[in-house]
Design an enzyme around this catalytic site. Structure first.
Site, mmCIF file in Angstrom:
data_model
loop_
_atom_site.group_PDB
_atom_site.id
_atom_site.type_symbol
_atom_site.label_atom_id
_atom_site.label_comp_id
_atom_site.label_asym_id
_atom_site.label_seq_id
_atom_site.Cartn_x
_atom_site.Cartn_y
_atom_site.Cartn_z
ATOM 1 N N GLN A 96 -1.231 13.357 -21.651
ATOM 2 C CA GLN A 96 -2.327 13.587 -20.707
ATOM 3 C C GLN A 96 -2.195 14.988 -20.131
ATOM 4 O O GLN A 96 -1.207 15.300 -19.456
ATOM 5 C CB GLN A 96 -2.306 12.552 -19.580
ATOM 6 C CG GLN A 96 -3.487 12.649 -18.630
ATOM 7 C CD GLN A 96 -3.320 11.779 -17.403
ATOM 8 O OE1 GLN A 96 -2.634 12.164 -16.455
ATOM 9 N NE2 GLN A 96 -3.938 10.606 -17.410
ATOM 10 N N TYR A 119 -9.168 15.293 -8.632
ATOM 11 C CA TYR A 119 -8.300 16.434 -8.905
ATOM 12 C C TYR A 119 -9.135 17.592 -9.445
ATOM 13 O O TYR A 119 -10.359 17.531 -9.482
ATOM 14 C CB TYR A 119 -7.177 16.035 -9.854
ATOM 15 C CG TYR A 119 -6.253 14.967 -9.289
ATOM 16 C CD1 TYR A 119 -5.969 14.921 -7.930
ATOM 17 C CD2 TYR A 119 -5.688 14.002 -10.107
ATOM 18 C CE1 TYR A 119 -5.134 13.951 -7.400
ATOM 19 C CE2 TYR A 119 -4.845 13.021 -9.595
ATOM 20 C CZ TYR A 119 -4.576 12.998 -8.238
ATOM 21 O OH TYR A 119 -3.757 12.027 -7.724
ATOM 22 N N ARG A 171 0.497 -0.376 -13.739
ATOM 23 C CA ARG A 171 1.535 -1.097 -12.989
ATOM 24 C C ARG A 171 1.952 -2.389 -13.689
ATOM 25 O O ARG A 171 3.089 -2.840 -13.539
ATOM 26 C CB ARG A 171 1.031 -1.392 -11.577
ATOM 27 C CG ARG A 171 0.977 -0.145 -10.689
ATOM 28 C CD ARG A 171 0.320 -0.431 -9.349
ATOM 29 N NE ARG A 171 -1.115 -0.594 -9.494
ATOM 30 C CZ ARG A 171 -1.897 -1.130 -8.558
ATOM 31 N NH1 ARG A 171 -1.372 -1.577 -7.439
ATOM 32 N NH2 ARG A 171 -3.194 -1.224 -8.745
ATOM 33 N N GLU A 184 18.224 -25.037 -1.263
ATOM 34 C CA GLU A 184 17.091 -24.644 -0.434
ATOM 35 C C GLU A 184 16.873 -25.715 0.619
ATOM 36 O O GLU A 184 16.686 -26.885 0.298
ATOM 37 C CB GLU A 184 15.841 -24.469 -1.285
ATOM 38 C CG GLU A 184 14.529 -24.312 -0.526
ATOM 39 C CD GLU A 184 14.562 -23.188 0.496
ATOM 40 O OE1 GLU A 184 14.312 -23.466 1.694
ATOM 41 O OE2 GLU A 184 14.842 -22.037 0.113
ATOM 42 N N LYS A 195 -4.126 -12.745 -1.923
ATOM 43 C CA LYS A 195 -2.689 -12.641 -2.191
ATOM 44 C C LYS A 195 -2.256 -13.609 -3.292
ATOM 45 O O LYS A 195 -1.072 -13.891 -3.442
ATOM 46 C CB LYS A 195 -1.905 -12.940 -0.908
ATOM 47 C CG LYS A 195 -2.215 -12.012 0.247
ATOM 48 C CD LYS A 195 -1.535 -10.671 0.099
ATOM 49 C CE LYS A 195 -0.075 -10.761 0.419
ATOM 50 N NZ LYS A 195 0.567 -9.442 0.489
#
Length: 648
Positions: free
Chosen positions: A105, A179, A325, A417, A435
């Protein structure tokens, strides 16, 4: 699946439709602007994982326009000298070994989007026109002269020759995010009155000239693509209709493919989609372009759900999907999807805490859910030399990750737990619809523990005595944290509840709500409730909300709270809670009252350190991780878990 059918970009054949999108990698770049060995390892891991094409982050073709004269250190990859052919060659060879292609890139620079004022050291960035810099509006960019433009064109031409010799397979022009290229393309930032300003044709002239120069060196069979935002979602910025016209013009100029995203630095939660945007949030933009051009369209933006990615292709919205991501979190995404192993995919949770924040802080790229990101070779898991009995106390994200890694290495692992289920604070944290991805993380960790044979015991609270009874050799304490109850008069009233209890429906909530605390928990609770139709006020003693959120998510959160009508009171301290609501004081000392059916506490958490302290004098080796050290984020809990469990 169409995801794994071969595809073509120009004359370049890709083995499947999965592309790694370009993104920054931080300190994986050597100080001279070369790609480090760790950087090569990082990209190669994604090629090994089945990705068809690896795209570098922005590679600068010149240091003339944005070089800090006081610093010899380069913070971006460079391709302005023959010496840099080496890193391109080594990376291309390495990804080719796995059947992947390499896309470099290229970018001219950031222009008005250069870094913070304290890092610019008197630099006056170049731009299309003399306009205010994003992070220092008092500083204007230096308009590029024709000589500057010609020099830049020469720089791109030279870089093309270097990447061709280095063995790259494709070049992508970085024209997105506001940019420098984007500043030429957009009238909001381009005020020129010469042949590079005014009409769309003029504003695209620089890009067209760069494409022409690249093709002149690389040849018409070497693919050149462009990445740009179809819509900036910014008043005065580009809107989708002009974005489509740009696509048609680029196709006519010989561009071989288009990657379509959205946003700019002012709306960065679109460029790097925030946790509050839905999956596949820019697919409709990609579809607009697909319907307007015949060259391949690459969609990007929260496409880590395999079903959404596949549907994007089968519906014709895009020809390829790009993952950023998603592949940082799980470099083996493609191989796992191909094998139908969806529950084995470590999901990106859109937190930015390991990737973008690490880079922002000057570190190498990392990941909240993948501690090996950016350090793939050293952090690779190996079998334990001596198999041990390991007890993990707590089944939150840190505890589950520690159990997964320890068991994978061959240890015999038991998890205790004290509650009736897994997740810890992930439970309330994943309750709002926006979420949901955290529920996917919980499912992933549970599945991994099951695969590795971890014995999970619920309703078992650890004490020094019952731990001693089973004689573990290693104890990993991941006991988490508990909500703080502040010393406010009336805090024990029947109308006062903890945010976690509201989010998990363990506490009822009235119509008029006051939330005490404006950190991430308070803000997300407020958004969750206002979307349900409640009237919400946040009272925060500090001067701003969301100070514990990364700025991209915080930027979007504040916008949503404002749009949904959440009332925000900052620099305000709650003095008393009663049946009628809340009495609070401004910074000046002036007191006011708020009517509320329900008062929700979201003032932070305290670490649960008691069991770790009780075990310190015992025979087992004890490690603490996550919130029981200090309340923080999923990133710290999972990274500490991985790092400890890989060594025991």
């Amino acid at each position: 699946m169409k995801l794994f059918e071969p595809g073509w970009i120009g004359n370049l054949k890709l083995k499947n439709r999965v592309i790694m999108s370009g993104a920054g990698i931080g300190a994986l770049i050597d100080s001279d602007g070369s790609l480090s060995q760790r950087g090569i390892d990082y990209f190669v891991e994604r090629a090994r994982g089945g990705t068809a094409m690896i795209t570098t982050g922005s590679v600068r073709v010149s240091r003339h326009f944005e070089k800090d004269p006081l610093s010899p250190i380069q913070t971006s990859l460079m391709l302005d000298n023959k010496v840099y052919t080496r890193w391109v060659h080594e990376l291309s060879q390495a990804v080719h070994d796995y059947g992947a292609k390499l896309c470099v890139q290229l970018a001219p620079g950031l222009g008005r989007c250069m870094s913070k004022p304290d890092l610019m050291k008197g630099i006056r960035p170049y731009g299309a026109s003399a306009i205010p810099c994003l992070n220092d509006p008092k500083r204007l960019t230096r308009p590029m002269s024709r000589d500057d433009i010609n020099r830049m064109l020469d720089d791109f031409e030279r870089a093309a020759g270097l990447l061709k010799v280095g063995g790259a397979d494709m070049v992508e022009l970085n024209c997105h995010a506001g940019y420098l290229f984007d500043q030429f393309m957009t009238p909001l930032w381009n005020k020129r009155e010469d042949e590079y300003g005014g009409s769309l044709e003029n504003r695209l002239r620089l890009i067209m000239q760069v494409v022409e120069r690249l093709k002149g060196v690389l040849g018409n069979t070497f693919p050149v693509t462009v990445k740009y935002a179809l819509d900036h979602y910014l008043p005065g910025g580009r809107e989708a209709p002009e974005g489509v016209e740009i696509a048609r013009a680029l196709e006519a100029a010989g561009v071989d493919g288009l990657m379509i995203d959205a946003g700019c630095r002012e709306t960065q939660y679109w460029t790097l989609p925030s946790e509050f945007l839905p999956e596949g949030c820019t697919l409709e933009l990609a579809q607009m372009v697909s319907e307007a051009v015949d060259i391949p369209v690459i969609a990007v933006g929260k496409l880590g759900n395999p079903e959404i990615a596949e549907a994007a292709l089968t519906s014709g919205k895009a020809d390829f999907i790009a993952l950023g991501r998603t592949l940082i979190a799980d470099p083996n995404w493609a191989n796992k999807v191909r094998a139908g192993r969806y529950l084995d995919i470590a999901p990106c949770v859109d937190c930015f805490e390991g990737c973008h924040k690490y880079i922002h802080d000057g570190k190498r790229i990392g990941c909240a859910v993948n501690a090996a990101t950016g350090n793939e070779r050293e952090m690779r898991l190996t079998p334990a030399e001596q198999k041990k009995r390991v007890l993990v106390i707590g089944a939150g994200p840190g505890g589950m990750e520690a159990a997964r890694v320890a068991a994978h290495r061959g240890h015999r692992v038991t998890v205790w737990e004290k509650e009736g289920g897994v997740g810890g604070n992930l439970g309330p944290g994943s309750s709002p619809p926006f979420k949901e991805i955290y529920r996917r993380l919980t499912d992933y960790l549970v599945h991994q523990m099951e695969k590795e044979g971890v014995d999970v015991v619920f309703g078992k609270e650890a004490t020094a005595e019952n731990v001693a009874e089973i004689s573990p050799e290693i104890v990993i304490v991941a006991a988490g944290s508990a909500p703080i109850v502040p010393p406010i008069s009336g805090v024990e009233g029947a109308n006062v509840v903890a945010a976690n209890d509201v989010l998990t429906n363990r506490a009822e909530c009235g119509q008029q709500v006051v939330i005490v605390g404006g950190g991430v928990v308070g803000c997300e609770t407020a958004l969750h409730l206002v979307l349900q139709g409640r009237e919400v006020t946040i009272v925060e003693r500090l001067s701003a909300l969301g100070g514990d959120m990364y700025y991209i998510n915080r930027m979007h959160m504040l916008k949503l709270l404002q749009e949904e009508g959440v009332r925000v009171l900052t620099e305000a301290s709650v003095l008393e809670i009663n049946d009628a609501g809340v009495r609070y004081a401004e910074k000046s000392g002036t007191e006011h009252r708020l009517v509320a059916d329900t008062v929700i506490l979201a003032v932070g958490f305290r670490p649960r350190r008691e069991i770790a302290e009780a075990l310190e004098s015992g025979p087992a080796e004890v490690f603490s991780i996550g919130d029981c050290i200090a309340p923080r984020k999923v990133a710290e809990a999972m990274q500490e878990a991985y790092r400890i469990a890989r060594l025991i």
